[in-house]
Design a protein around this motif. Structure first.
Motif, PDB file in Angstrom:
ATOM      1  N   ARG A 239      -7.357 -15.749   1.453  1.00 34.93           N
ATOM      2  CA  ARG A 239      -7.101 -16.051   0.044  1.00 34.93           C
ATOM      3  C   ARG A 239      -6.110 -15.049  -0.551  1.00 34.93           C
ATOM      4  NH1 ARG A 239     -11.368 -17.071  -4.971  1.00 34.93           N
ATOM      5  NH2 ARG A 239      -9.846 -16.728  -6.635  1.00 34.93           N
ATOM      6  N   LEU A 240      -6.263 -13.780  -0.229  1.00 39.25           N
ATOM      7  CA  LEU A 240      -5.327 -12.779  -0.740  1.00 39.25           C
ATOM      8  C   LEU A 240      -3.912 -13.041  -0.221  1.00 39.25           C
ATOM      9  CD1 LEU A 240      -7.518  -9.558  -0.370  1.00 39.25           C
ATOM     10  CD2 LEU A 240      -7.058 -10.848  -2.465  1.00 39.25           C
ATOM     11  N   ILE A 241      -3.818 -13.441   1.043  1.00 42.45           N
ATOM     12  CA  ILE A 241      -2.508 -13.794   1.596  1.00 42.45           C
ATOM     13  C   ILE A 241      -1.923 -14.981   0.843  1.00 42.45           C
ATOM     14  CG2 ILE A 241      -1.321 -14.702   3.631  1.00 42.45           C
ATOM     15  CD1 ILE A 241      -3.462 -13.157   5.314  1.00 42.45           C
ATOM     16  N   LEU A 247       2.597 -15.975  -5.393  1.00 41.57           N
ATOM     17  CA  LEU A 247       3.233 -15.108  -6.390  1.00 41.57           C
ATOM     18  C   LEU A 247       4.704 -14.878  -6.054  1.00 41.57           C
ATOM     19  CD1 LEU A 247       2.738 -13.271  -8.917  1.00 41.57           C
ATOM     20  CD2 LEU A 247       2.310 -11.408  -7.289  1.00 41.57           C
ATOM     21  N   THR A 248       5.005 -14.720  -4.773  1.00 46.39           N
ATOM     22  CA  THR A 248       6.392 -14.447  -4.334  1.00 46.39           C
ATOM     23  C   THR A 248       6.742 -15.380  -3.178  1.00 46.39           C
ATOM     24  OG1 THR A 248       5.642 -12.704  -2.829  1.00 46.39           O
ATOM     25  CG2 THR A 248       6.264 -12.042  -5.058  1.00 46.39           C
ATOM     26  N   PRO A 249       6.969 -16.668  -3.461  1.00 49.14           N
ATOM     27  CA  PRO A 249       7.206 -17.636  -2.372  1.00 49.14           C
ATOM     28  C   PRO A 249       8.446 -17.338  -1.542  1.00 49.14           C
ATOM     29  CG  PRO A 249       7.671 -18.613  -4.527  1.00 49.14           C
ATOM     30  CD  PRO A 249       6.981 -17.309  -4.785  1.00 49.14           C
ATOM     31  N   ASP A 250       9.418 -16.625  -2.091  1.00 49.70           N
ATOM     32  CA  ASP A 250      10.607 -16.285  -1.334  1.00 49.70           C
ATOM     33  C   ASP A 250      10.421 -15.031  -0.476  1.00 49.70           C
ATOM     34  OD1 ASP A 250      12.001 -18.439  -2.400  1.00 49.70           O
ATOM     35  OD2 ASP A 250      12.675 -17.277  -4.134  1.00 49.70           O
ATOM     36  N   ASN A 251       9.268 -14.398  -0.619  1.00 51.25           N
ATOM     37  CA  ASN A 251       8.967 -13.185   0.157  1.00 51.25           C
ATOM     38  C   ASN A 251       7.523 -13.275   0.640  1.00 51.25           C
ATOM     39  OD1 ASN A 251       8.920 -10.607   1.283  1.00 51.25           O
ATOM     40  ND2 ASN A 251       8.591  -9.586  -0.677  1.00 51.25           N
ATOM     41  N   PRO A 252       7.226 -14.215   1.542  1.00 47.79           N
ATOM     42  CA  PRO A 252       5.855 -14.391   1.995  1.00 47.79           C
ATOM     43  C   PRO A 252       5.425 -13.279   2.957  1.00 47.79           C
ATOM     44  CG  PRO A 252       7.291 -15.819   3.233  1.00 47.79           C
ATOM     45  CD  PRO A 252       8.150 -15.162   2.184  1.00 47.79           C
ATOM     46  N   TYR A 253       4.131 -13.190   3.137  1.00 52.00           N
ATOM     47  CA  TYR A 253       3.585 -12.251   4.110  1.00 52.00           C
ATOM     48  C   TYR A 253       4.002 -12.626   5.530  1.00 52.00           C
ATOM     49  CZ  TYR A 253       0.140  -9.892   1.054  1.00 52.00           C
ATOM     50  OH  TYR A 253      -0.484  -9.142   0.097  1.00 52.00           O
TER      51      TYR A 253
END
Length: 289
Positions: A239-241, A247-253
């Protein structure tokens, strides 16, 4: 240029718990620094009442050095270390468990000091405050009351959270092992438990300390899931991932997975060291508009 790995411990822990991991990183040719947050390590309080034979009444009222330490104090301390590490080149900030709250606060404030932020089954609150996640379905199997028999003193009176990790109470020891190190031997579990310190601060931050898209969100980030973690369940890690990616779709985990419990990766660190070492060569995502 070779990065410096800056390692941030979780609750009741300290830099000592990273020693096996640092040895493995060093043997792979990587430089690392393990942080003691304020009130931890050699700044921690170990009262005579905590020694054997224990004086539980005195332990419940003895003052502790971590009283009054805040998340802001932790973040400021970490930022000072990041500033020094950054002088030597790139910095990869690695946090575990509650240490993720401090790492997130530092990345909110000074993303320029961090070339990649790594969470190893660590807290990175996005939509809720940390305490509120405990009421969510992903944490349904986590029972903080299971540790009640090992609590020492009233946190409101002490101004800190104190747990008697040197207890011999079988229920408390069973709860600790199930939560932290169910896949370790009894000997490994007790050895690790004796590296813990009894006191932890009470400040886990608020809404202002959640991940911020404009700062934290600019930093390349990795989440290393611990598949068998019972204290920060896989469902909550995922969920945190997911919330961070939204929050930052252009910078995913960049997401990776290690087998094992909350502490197994530190007691058997070779797989984690290899996974962390691979991050040194990862390209950064495109710059944010």
């Amino acid at each position: 240029m070779q990065p410096t790995y800056v390692l941030v411990h979780g609750a009741f822990a300290n830099s000592f718990s990273f020693a096996p991991l640092q040895a493995e990183l060093g043997l792979l040719g990587h430089r690392s620094v393990a942080v003691d947050l304020p009130g931890h390590g050699f700044q921690a309080t170990f009262t005579p009442a905590y020694q054997t034979p224990q004086d539980l009444e005195a332990l419940a009222s003895a003052p502790g050095s971590i009283k009054g330490v805040t998340l802001a104090d932790n973040a400021a301390h970490l930022i000072g270390i990041l500033e020094r590490a950054k002088r030597n080149g790139p910095v990869i900030l690695v946090s575990h468990s509650r240490g993720g709250i401090t790492a997130t606060a530092a990345a909110n404030a000074r993303p320029d000091l961090i070339d990649r932020i790594v969470y190893v089954s660590a807290w990175c609150p996005v939509r809720l405050d940390v305490g509120d996640y405990y009421a969510e379905p992903e944490m349904a199997g986590v029972d903080p009351a299971a540790f009640a028999s090992a609590l020492a003193g009233n946190p409101a009176d002490l101004g800190l959270l104190r747990v008697n990790f040197r207890t011999a109470h079988p229920d408390a020891l069973a709860a600790f092992k199930a939560a932290f190190f169910a896949d370790g031997t009894d000997e490994q579990f007790l050895a690790f438990l004796n590296t813990f310190q009894p006191d932890e601060n009470l400040d886990v931050g608020g809404s202002a300390d959640r991940a911020q898209a404009a700062t934290w969100g600019r930093t390349p980030k990795t989440y290393i899931r611990l598949a068998d973690d019972a204290s920060l369940p896989l469902a909550l890690q995922d969920r945190l991932i997911r919330e961070g990616d939204e929050l930052t779709p252009d910078n995913p985990y960049d997401v990776r997975t290690l087998e094992g419990s909350h502490l197994k990766w530190l007691a058997d660190p070779a797989p984690a060291a290899r996974a962390l070492g691979e991050l040194a060569t990862l390209p950064s995502p495109p710059a944010q508009a």
